[in-house]
Every structure is written in structure tokens, then in C-alpha cells.
Scaffold this active site. Sequence first.
Site, mmCIF file in Angstrom:
data_model
loop_
_atom_site.group_PDB
_atom_site.id
_atom_site.type_symbol
_atom_site.label_atom_id
_atom_site.label_comp_id
_atom_site.label_asym_id
_atom_site.label_seq_id
_atom_site.Cartn_x
_atom_site.Cartn_y
_atom_site.Cartn_z
ATOM 1 N N CYS A 41 45.955 -49.608 29.955
ATOM 2 C CA CYS A 41 44.689 -49.945 30.342
ATOM 3 C C CYS A 41 44.262 -51.552 29.657
ATOM 4 O O CYS A 41 44.214 -51.733 29.294
ATOM 5 C CB CYS A 41 44.217 -48.474 30.008
ATOM 6 S SG CYS A 41 43.329 -47.892 29.178
ATOM 7 N N CYS A 96 44.783 -52.226 34.949
ATOM 8 C CA CYS A 96 44.347 -53.061 34.849
ATOM 9 C C CYS A 96 44.689 -54.932 35.302
ATOM 10 O O CYS A 96 44.442 -55.534 34.907
ATOM 11 C CB CYS A 96 44.958 -52.905 33.128
ATOM 12 S SG CYS A 96 46.908 -53.632 33.183
ATOM 13 N N CYS A 99 46.974 -57.616 33.243
ATOM 14 C CA CYS A 99 48.363 -56.562 32.533
ATOM 15 C C CYS A 99 49.465 -57.496 32.159
ATOM 16 O O CYS A 99 49.904 -57.950 33.305
ATOM 17 C CB CYS A 99 48.219 -55.184 32.151
ATOM 18 S SG CYS A 99 47.511 -54.002 31.838
#
Length: 184
Positions: A55, A129, A133
Amino acid sequence: MTSGEALAGVVGPLIEVPVLVALVYVSLWAKRRYFERSPPLKEPHDRTTEILFLCVHNAGRSQMAAGFARTLGGDQVVVHSAGSAPGEVLNPAVVEVMKEKGIDISDEAPRKLTIEMGLDADVIVTMGCGDACPVYPGKRYLDWELTDPAGKDVDVVRRIRDDIEERVRASSTTSSSPLRNKWE
């Protein structure tokens, strides 16, 4: 020999040495980056699955998921938890509600995602995210849309915790789950 030639004979090598040193460092970096970082292939009999919970701040959702996965998976899983922009400390409400389930994550700390974590993971579970990410080709991804517990009261954090627990448990028992055979 003129003084200019003498000066060039002394200064020339002094200028060339740093350039050569820089080239050596660049070539060593390129060798490590492109040739030595291939993850080792797992043996077919290796039953350990590596899971990465990811996250943004690594202070709540991913820490709770990692706590449940470690508890349920035991020595059959290697669990990593990380954030794309990690916070400084865990959310105290998250630590509190996990203790209610008998899982102590108070010794954990937010960690920054590393390339090695992404490359070593068999399964990557992202939690809100988005584009922050990175994507690692060839990995199994699960994207869990979960409310961020940051700034929420304990009752809301409990609901988020229960949702995460349900998802981790479902991932360990459903026949289509990549984790099923690893967590039984």
C-alpha cells in the site's frame, strides 16, 4: 619539450583517471543491475510462497494483511509488507485492533518497497496504491480496494481489519487461489 607539452603530460593523465574510474563504476553497476539480479528459479518441490502486501504508507492495511497471512500461513509462506511512500510509524489504531485478534504487530515498522521484494514475490497484493505501485512482469496480482484506516476511529478500523481478515482467509481456502496449496 615546451612547457605546454610538459603540462599536458602531467594534467592529461590526471583528467583521464577520474573518467576511467567513473567508467569502471558504471560498468560494475550495469553488471549488477542487468546480469546478477535475475531471481533464482524455485525448485518444483519448494512449497514456500512469497507474498508481498503493498500500500502507500505501509502503516495500516498492508501491515494488517501481513499479520493475518503470517498467522495463517506459518512456515508455508514468506510475507513481506511494504509501501511506495512509507510513513514513519504504524497507525496506533491498527496495532490496537490487531491485538484484539491476538496478533501483535507493534514491533513492525513501515518499510519502503524494494526491487528485491517485488522480484522475489510470487503474489503481490496491492491496496489502494494505484499508479504509485510498480508492476513486476510475470507476477500474480490481486488488487484489494480497501478504505485507508488513517485518521479513522477504532470502530471503522475494526471493520477494515475484519474485511482484510476475510480476504486473507478466503485467499487461503478457495480452490482458485494461488495461495491455497501453500496455506493448507
